[in-house]
Design a protein around this motif. Structure first.
Motif, PDB file in Angstrom:
ATOM      1  N   ASN A  90       0.830  -1.208   0.000  1.00 55.30           N
ATOM      2  CA  ASN A  90       0.000   0.000   0.000  1.00 55.30           C
ATOM      3  C   ASN A  90       0.862   1.255   0.000  1.00 55.30           C
ATOM      4  N   ASN A  91       1.922   1.235   0.779  1.00 52.72           N
ATOM      5  CA  ASN A  91       2.822   2.382   0.844  1.00 52.72           C
ATOM      6  C   ASN A  91       3.490   2.640  -0.501  1.00 52.72           C
ATOM      7  N   VAL A  92       3.910   1.580  -1.162  1.00 54.73           N
ATOM      8  CA  VAL A  92       4.532   1.727  -2.489  1.00 54.73           C
ATOM      9  C   VAL A  92       3.531   2.346  -3.465  1.00 54.73           C
ATOM     10  N   LYS A  93       2.308   1.873  -3.455  1.00 58.17           N
ATOM     11  CA  LYS A  93       1.279   2.445  -4.326  1.00 58.17           C
ATOM     12  C   LYS A  93       1.075   3.917  -4.005  1.00 58.17           C
ATOM     13  N   TYR A  94       1.071   4.223  -2.717  1.00 60.36           N
ATOM     14  CA  TYR A  94       0.844   5.596  -2.269  1.00 60.36           C
ATOM     15  C   TYR A  94       1.926   6.533  -2.786  1.00 60.36           C
ATOM     16  N   ARG A  95       3.138   6.017  -2.854  1.00 65.58           N
ATOM     17  CA  ARG A  95       4.265   6.846  -3.283  1.00 65.58           C
ATOM     18  C   ARG A  95       4.436   6.873  -4.801  1.00 65.58           C
ATOM     19  N   THR A  96       3.925   5.858  -5.507  1.00 67.49           N
ATOM     20  CA  THR A  96       4.318   5.720  -6.915  1.00 67.49           C
ATOM     21  C   THR A  96       3.173   5.656  -7.919  1.00 67.49           C
ATOM     22  N   ASN A  97       1.913   5.542  -7.484  1.00 66.45           N
ATOM     23  CA  ASN A  97       0.817   5.472  -8.458  1.00 66.45           C
ATOM     24  C   ASN A  97       0.785   6.673  -9.386  1.00 66.45           C
ATOM     25  N   ILE A  98       1.304   7.779  -8.904  1.00 65.86           N
ATOM     26  CA  ILE A  98       1.278   9.012  -9.683  1.00 65.86           C
ATOM     27  C   ILE A  98       2.127   8.917 -10.947  1.00 65.86           C
ATOM     28  N   LEU A  99       2.996   7.910 -11.022  1.00 61.66           N
ATOM     29  CA  LEU A  99       3.835   7.752 -12.206  1.00 61.66           C
ATOM     30  C   LEU A  99       3.002   7.560 -13.467  1.00 61.66           C
ATOM     31  N   VAL A 100       1.884   6.834 -13.351  1.00 69.17           N
ATOM     32  CA  VAL A 100       1.023   6.622 -14.515  1.00 69.17           C
ATOM     33  C   VAL A 100       0.536   7.953 -15.050  1.00 69.17           C
ATOM     34  N   LEU A 101       0.088   8.815 -14.140  1.00 69.81           N
ATOM     35  CA  LEU A 101      -0.387  10.136 -14.545  1.00 69.81           C
ATOM     36  C   LEU A 101       0.721  10.941 -15.209  1.00 69.81           C
ATOM     37  N   LEU A 102       1.888  10.993 -14.570  1.00 66.49           N
ATOM     38  CA  LEU A 102       2.981  11.796 -15.115  1.00 66.49           C
ATOM     39  C   LEU A 102       3.444  11.272 -16.463  1.00 66.49           C
ATOM     40  N   SER A 103       3.392   9.959 -16.667  1.00 62.16           N
ATOM     41  CA  SER A 103       3.850   9.394 -17.937  1.00 62.16           C
ATOM     42  C   SER A 103       2.924   9.745 -19.089  1.00 62.16           C
ATOM     43  N   ALA A 115       9.046   8.914 -16.013  1.00 60.47           N
ATOM     44  CA  ALA A 115       7.951   8.227 -15.327  1.00 60.47           C
ATOM     45  C   ALA A 115       7.706   6.854 -15.942  1.00 60.47           C
ATOM     46  N   ARG A 116       7.804   6.760 -17.274  1.00 60.12           N
ATOM     47  CA  ARG A 116       7.657   5.456 -17.917  1.00 60.12           C
ATOM     48  C   ARG A 116       8.776   4.508 -17.488  1.00 60.12           C
ATOM     49  N   ASP A 117      10.006   5.026 -17.467  1.00 65.37           N
ATOM     50  CA  ASP A 117      11.142   4.195 -17.046  1.00 65.37           C
ATOM     51  C   ASP A 117      10.967   3.724 -15.600  1.00 65.37           C
ATOM     52  N   ALA A 118      10.524   4.645 -14.746  1.00 64.02           N
ATOM     53  CA  ALA A 118      10.322   4.295 -13.344  1.00 64.02           C
ATOM     54  C   ALA A 118       9.213   3.260 -13.199  1.00 64.02           C
ATOM     55  N   SER A 119       8.163   3.384 -14.005  1.00 65.87           N
ATOM     56  CA  SER A 119       7.061   2.427 -13.945  1.00 65.87           C
ATOM     57  C   SER A 119       7.534   1.025 -14.294  1.00 65.87           C
ATOM     58  N   VAL A 120       8.401   0.929 -15.294  1.00 69.28           N
ATOM     59  CA  VAL A 120       8.948  -0.373 -15.672  1.00 69.28           C
ATOM     60  C   VAL A 120       9.777  -0.950 -14.528  1.00 69.28           C
ATOM     61  N   GLU A 121      10.618  -0.114 -13.905  1.00 64.87           N
ATOM     62  CA  GLU A 121      11.454  -0.583 -12.802  1.00 64.87           C
ATOM     63  C   GLU A 121      10.603  -1.069 -11.634  1.00 64.87           C
ATOM     64  N   LEU A 122       9.531  -0.347 -11.338  1.00 62.93           N
ATOM     65  CA  LEU A 122       8.658  -0.745 -10.236  1.00 62.93           C
ATOM     66  C   LEU A 122       7.876  -2.009 -10.569  1.00 62.93           C
ATOM     67  N   ALA A 123       7.436  -2.117 -11.825  1.00 55.17           N
ATOM     68  CA  ALA A 123       6.730  -3.330 -12.232  1.00 55.17           C
ATOM     69  C   ALA A 123       7.633  -4.544 -12.092  1.00 55.17           C
ATOM     70  N   ASN A 124       8.898  -4.374 -12.439  1.00 53.90           N
ATOM     71  CA  ASN A 124       9.848  -5.475 -12.295  1.00 53.90           C
ATOM     72  C   ASN A 124      10.071  -5.830 -10.825  1.00 53.90           C
TER      73      ASN A 124
END
Length: 705
Positions: A90-103, A115-124
């Motif tokens: 939940n904490n990770v989502k709270y800190r990083t869900n905004i990446l989708v918006l920024l991308s 933001a796209r690069d970060a999203s890939v890293e987090l998905a991995n």
């Protein structure tokens, strides 16, 4: 509103600090709790995104390692293994869900790419979590103990089942380490491919040049917004031969296909629109092969059989039988609608009966003509009454009345673009006046912005173990000009419905929803925009502020089911395609998948008008749901449409604007999220199981004579 603004700004410091700081979220320059009036999206940099992403991944991994070293299978419980794990997720989502918006919505291309690069890293990183056999073993041990010894509440039990299921479906329970490594590698490849595909779809700038003569019939206000190239050299007074660039965007597709008198203009734009982003053809083929490989390694027959576990439906065989039955019934209902459109084209072009062929680029044009002739509705005139800012403000007021919430403008909040409007959202006084979360509305089109309409869960709502409430943040993101056709008013209602669902949901955990359940409330709300009183309320003419005339609103309402069977078949087509590519009979079939052939086969099967002979389309290349989480899940739009029709007609139709019914829907369905079995929850609201045939009865009863 002042008393509400004071309550928001004076919210208890502990809760507000936790919300604002976001436990170190990257959008802040300093790490100390910040005042609500200093919400610095403008401080985002690509470097900050990279630093925060690495920090999140490090902390996330450290927590997993800590659990492994401190908990054993003999001591594992919900409280010492599942709860801390889900809290950190939940904490990770709270800190990083905004990446989708920024991308998709940041005006800075560097931030979009970061933001796209970060999203890939987090998905991995998330994929690596769910592949950990050591953690899966502890969760399984905790599950066995809790089932025999504890009294978990319904939400704890649901999240325990969810976590255990995700570990199993992700590969952590695979005994072969090489298989787990292959699954991890494949998931990383899929993430990278999806990010590249969305980038191209977001930033594509293709368009077609037409003369003013070739665009005859299209709204002048829309044409005025497009790039011109004056052959005569007189930009201010375009001649019929001067060139106009029409981008291959969704809104332009509707304008051209609905309004252009010249059939060749409609035909060329239709074909170009369905041939966008050809590089995504190979990407989709790769993704299909990789997903199929992963599903088979996990013991599933195919990728669709794996993904169906995450929906209310649960059974591929049952789903396919349902869709086939609906498709057959809709095709029968669509025959008379198509016959009427064919007759309109014959009369319009003065053709003999044997010479008439209704093509896909004809449907919107002759439906529009049908609206004018049978209902006296001119869609171009209607759009003059729907100014986008006024529409959104009136929708918010309507939601306030229905659901007992209040939207408070917060212009002091920083945003990612100067046209974004931020709001704080609270319960109304009768509902207790508590703070619910934030809503950002980013409604206008601009270069580099993903040209689609969607809701973004910028931050989830949930409770920490100590009872601290983390409040949700939603964003409505669209790409609209100033004036809206009625169709787009409906889309905004749908996407705002997702935001309301997110903001009023009150669950312990940010579990997410089954897609077919998550779409259903928003699909149900679409029915409201067909109510004459709602249309009038949302309207304001751009020139004299007059309201939509009542007779025009009544005529629009009568057209609600006009060609609805044809429209639902148009929704059925990508759903059938989506299921077809993810249900191959063998790995060999998946490895040689021809998505273009399947795309066109699904069009020939599902669409009741004559498709394009000798013209190969590859609309799957620009079918964005395939790359953004709706793989083997697009059917949810069809099923939610069916469920929504039953819900609206049964519970709302007699008194749709009743605050009592709106509150009941909020508290019995929206607020509970997916904390209970979703089909059962909808059935309890209705007092009986959902009826998938209700929509067919509505179509049959509303067809134009």
């Amino acid at each position: 509103m002042d008393h509400l603004r004071g309550r928001i700004l004076g919210h208890p410091r502990k809760d507000l600090a936790n919300y604002i700081e976001g436990r170190g979220t990257y959008i802040y320059a300093e790490s100390s709790p910040m005042d609500i009036t200093r919400f610095p999206f403008s401080g985002v940099t690509p470097a900050a995104l990279r630093v925060e992403t690495k920090s999140v991944v490090h902390t996330f991994t450290a927590l997993q390692n800590h659990l492994i070293t401190t908990v054993t299978p003999s001591t594992a419980t919900f409280g010492n293994i599942v709860r801390p794990l889900i809290d950190e997720i939940n904490n990770v989502k709270y800190r990083t869900n905004i990446l989708v918006l920024l991308s998709r919505a940041s005006p800075d291309p560097r931030i979009r790419q970061a933001a796209r690069d970060a999203s890939v890293e987090l998905a991995n990183a998330e994929a690596r979590l769910w592949l950990r056999a050591d953690l899966a073993a502890l969760v399984s041990a905790a599950y066995e103990w809790e089932m025999n010894h504890s009294n978990l509440d319904a939400q704890d039990r649901a999240v325990l089942d969810h976590v255990r299921g995700v570990f199993s479906r992700s590969g952590a329970t695979l005994r072969d380490e090489a298989d787990r490594a292959r699954v991890e590698k494949a998931q990383a490849e899929i993430s990278a491919i999806n990010a590249a595909a969305i980038k191209d779809l977001t930033e594509a700038s293709e368009g077609l040049w037409y003369t003013r003569r070739e665009l005859a019939g299209c709204p002048g206000a829309w044409i005025a917004t497009l790039k011109k190239e004056a052959v005569s050299g007189q930009e201010d007074e375009l001649s019929d031969d001067d060139k106009i660039l029409v981008p291959q965007r969704d809104d332009c597709f509707v304008h051209v296909l609905r309004s252009a008198i010249n059939e060749e203009t409609r035909r060329t734009f239709f074909l170009a629109y369905h041939r966008r982003c050809p590089e995504n053809i190979d990407r989709l083929g790769q993704v299909v092969r990789l997903r199929d490989e992963v599903a088979r390694l996990l013991g599933f027959e195919n990728h669709a059989a794996l993904k169906i576990q995450e929906t209310m439906t649960k059974s591929i065989d049952k789903l396919q039988k349902t869709l086939d039955s609906l498709q057959s019934d809709l095709m029968a209902l669509a025959e008379s609608d198509i016959a009427k459109l064919v007759e309109l084209k014959r009369a319009d072009q003065k053709l003999s009966r044997d010479d008439v062929t209704l093509h896909p680029w004809d449907r919107l044009y002759y439906t529009d003509l049908q609206m004018k002739q049978h209902y006296s509705v001119d869609q171009a005139k209607v759009s003059e009454y729907f100014e986008v800012n006024h529409v959104v403000l009136e929708m918010l007021k309507l939601f306030e009345e229905l659901f007992g919430i209040v939207f408070v403008p917060m212009p002091e909040l920083d945003t990612w673009h100067h046209t974004v409007s931020p709001y704080s959202v609270c319960d109304g006084e009768q509902e207790g006046g508590g703070f619910l979360g934030f809503l950002y509305i980013d409604i206008f089109e601009r270069p580099g912005k993903f040209s689609s309409q969607y809701h973004s869960r910028m931050q989830p709502g949930y409770f920490d173990t100590d009872g601290t409430r983390h409040f949700p943040v939603s964003a409505l993101v669209c790409s609209y000009p100033d004036l809206l056709p009625h169709r787009d008013v409906r889309i905004i209602f749908h996407e705002l419905g997702h935001a309301i669902h997110h903001l009023v949901e009150r669950t312990k955990y940010a579990m997410g929803q089954s897609k077919d359940f998550g779409e259903t409330p928003s699909k149900m709300l679409e029915h409201f925009v067909w109510l004459p009183e709602v249309m009038v309320r949302l309207s304001r003419h751009r020139q004299d502020d007059s309201k939509l005339p009542q007779d025009l609103a009544n005529a629009l309402a009568k057209s609600k089911t006009l060609n609805l069977a044809v429209r639902l078949l148009g929704l059925m087509q990508p759903a059938m395609f989506d299921l077809a590519i993810y249900t191959p009979k063998s790995a060999n079939e998946a490895s040689s998948i021809d998505t273009t052939a399947i795309w066109n086969q699904s069009r020939n099967k599902c669409l009741p008008y004559k498709d394009v002979e000798g013209e190969e389309l590859f609309g799957q290349a620009s079918f964005s749901p395939a790359f953004r989480g709706y793989d083997a899940g697009y059917f949810t739009y069809v099923m939610s449409e069916v469920y929504a029709a039953d819900l609206f007609e049964t519970a709302f139709a007699r008194n749709p604007l009743s605050p009592a019914i709106g509150r009941r829907w909020r508290y019995q369905v929206l607020e509970r999220g997916s904390s209970q079995p979703e089909l059962e929850m909808l059935g309890r609201f209705l007092g009986r199981p959902l009826d998938i045939h209700a929509v067919l009865a509505q179509i049959a009863g509303g067809q134009t004579p």
